[in-house]
Write a protein that holds these residues in place. Sequence first.
Motif, short mmCIF file in Angstrom:
data_model
loop_
_atom_site.label_atom_id
_atom_site.label_comp_id
_atom_site.label_asym_id
_atom_site.label_seq_id
_atom_site.Cartn_x
_atom_site.Cartn_y
_atom_site.Cartn_z
N GLU A 92 -10.53 19.37 -36.50
CA GLU A 92 -10.92 20.59 -37.20
C GLU A 92 -10.87 21.85 -36.34
O GLU A 92 -10.36 22.88 -36.77
CB GLU A 92 -12.32 20.44 -37.80
N ASP A 93 -11.40 21.80 -35.13
CA ASP A 93 -11.42 23.00 -34.28
C ASP A 93 -10.02 23.53 -34.02
O ASP A 93 -9.77 24.73 -34.17
CB ASP A 93 -12.13 22.73 -32.95
N SER A 94 -9.11 22.66 -33.64
CA SER A 94 -7.76 23.12 -33.33
C SER A 94 -7.04 23.63 -34.58
O SER A 94 -6.31 24.62 -34.53
CB SER A 94 -6.93 22.03 -32.65
N VAL A 95 -7.29 23.01 -35.72
CA VAL A 95 -6.64 23.43 -36.96
C VAL A 95 -7.22 24.75 -37.45
O VAL A 95 -6.49 25.70 -37.76
CB VAL A 95 -6.79 22.34 -38.05
N THR B 184 -1.84 33.08 -46.81
CA THR B 184 -2.92 33.00 -47.81
C THR B 184 -3.21 31.58 -48.27
O THR B 184 -4.08 31.38 -49.11
CB THR B 184 -2.60 33.88 -49.04
N LEU B 185 -2.52 30.60 -47.71
CA LEU B 185 -2.82 29.21 -48.04
C LEU B 185 -4.23 28.84 -47.59
O LEU B 185 -4.67 29.23 -46.51
CB LEU B 185 -1.83 28.26 -47.34
N GLU B 186 -4.92 28.09 -48.41
CA GLU B 186 -6.21 27.53 -48.03
C GLU B 186 -5.91 26.24 -47.27
O GLU B 186 -5.13 25.40 -47.73
CB GLU B 186 -7.03 27.22 -49.28
N ILE B 187 -6.47 26.10 -46.08
CA ILE B 187 -6.19 24.94 -45.23
C ILE B 187 -7.42 24.04 -45.21
O ILE B 187 -8.53 24.50 -44.95
CB ILE B 187 -5.86 25.38 -43.78
N TYR B 188 -7.20 22.75 -45.47
CA TYR B 188 -8.25 21.75 -45.37
C TYR B 188 -7.82 20.70 -44.36
O TYR B 188 -6.80 20.04 -44.54
CB TYR B 188 -8.52 21.09 -46.72
N CYS B 189 -8.61 20.56 -43.31
CA CYS B 189 -8.34 19.54 -42.30
C CYS B 189 -9.09 18.28 -42.69
O CYS B 189 -10.31 18.30 -42.90
CB CYS B 189 -8.78 20.04 -40.93
N LEU B 190 -8.37 17.18 -42.76
CA LEU B 190 -8.95 15.92 -43.21
C LEU B 190 -9.47 15.05 -42.08
O LEU B 190 -10.10 14.03 -42.32
CB LEU B 190 -7.90 15.14 -44.02
N ASP B 191 -9.23 15.47 -40.83
CA ASP B 191 -9.68 14.72 -39.66
C ASP B 191 -10.70 15.57 -38.90
O ASP B 191 -10.36 16.60 -38.32
CB ASP B 191 -8.48 14.40 -38.77
N GLU B 192 -11.95 15.13 -38.90
CA GLU B 192 -13.02 15.91 -38.26
C GLU B 192 -12.73 16.21 -36.79
O GLU B 192 -13.10 17.27 -36.30
CB GLU B 192 -14.35 15.17 -38.37
N GLU B 193 -12.10 15.30 -36.10
CA GLU B 193 -11.81 15.50 -34.67
C GLU B 193 -10.78 16.60 -34.45
O GLU B 193 -10.69 17.15 -33.36
CB GLU B 193 -11.35 14.19 -34.04
N ILE C 199 -4.20 18.71 -44.43
CA ILE C 199 -3.48 18.17 -43.27
C ILE C 199 -4.46 17.41 -42.37
O ILE C 199 -5.68 17.57 -42.48
CB ILE C 199 -2.75 19.29 -42.48
N ASP C 200 -3.90 16.62 -41.46
CA ASP C 200 -4.73 15.85 -40.53
C ASP C 200 -4.80 16.48 -39.14
O ASP C 200 -5.84 16.44 -38.50
CB ASP C 200 -4.18 14.42 -40.39
N THR C 201 -3.68 17.02 -38.67
CA THR C 201 -3.62 17.52 -37.30
C THR C 201 -2.97 18.89 -37.24
O THR C 201 -2.32 19.33 -38.20
CB THR C 201 -2.79 16.56 -36.42
N LEU C 202 -3.10 19.52 -36.10
CA LEU C 202 -2.44 20.80 -35.88
C LEU C 202 -0.93 20.65 -35.98
O LEU C 202 -0.25 21.50 -36.54
CB LEU C 202 -2.85 21.38 -34.53
N GLU C 203 -0.41 19.57 -35.48
CA GLU C 203 1.04 19.33 -35.57
C GLU C 203 1.48 19.22 -37.03
O GLU C 203 2.53 19.73 -37.41
CB GLU C 203 1.42 18.06 -34.80
#
Length: 88
Positions: free
Chosen positions: A70-73, A59-68, A21-25
Amino acid sequence: MNRIIETTYKNRFNYCHVLEIDTLEDLKNSIDAIFEDLDSQPIYGVTYSKDEIFEFINTLEIYCLDEEEEDSVYNFDINNYLINNYGQ
């Protein structure tokens, strides 16, 4: 292993238990879509309990694709979100 994952492995040639995903939303929207799909209809002929769905999502592995983002995700409490939105 979670029954949803077991059933999916048996019925799909290839499966990764991952969300990119890219964002928390985006994460919240994906969680909502997964919960609603699994809660509203049988998947591969199997109906799942709310606890099984919660476990599957948690149990899903979450990968944030937007470095900005990452903290919120990565600091987002998925289980708390599920409980607040879908009960216990």
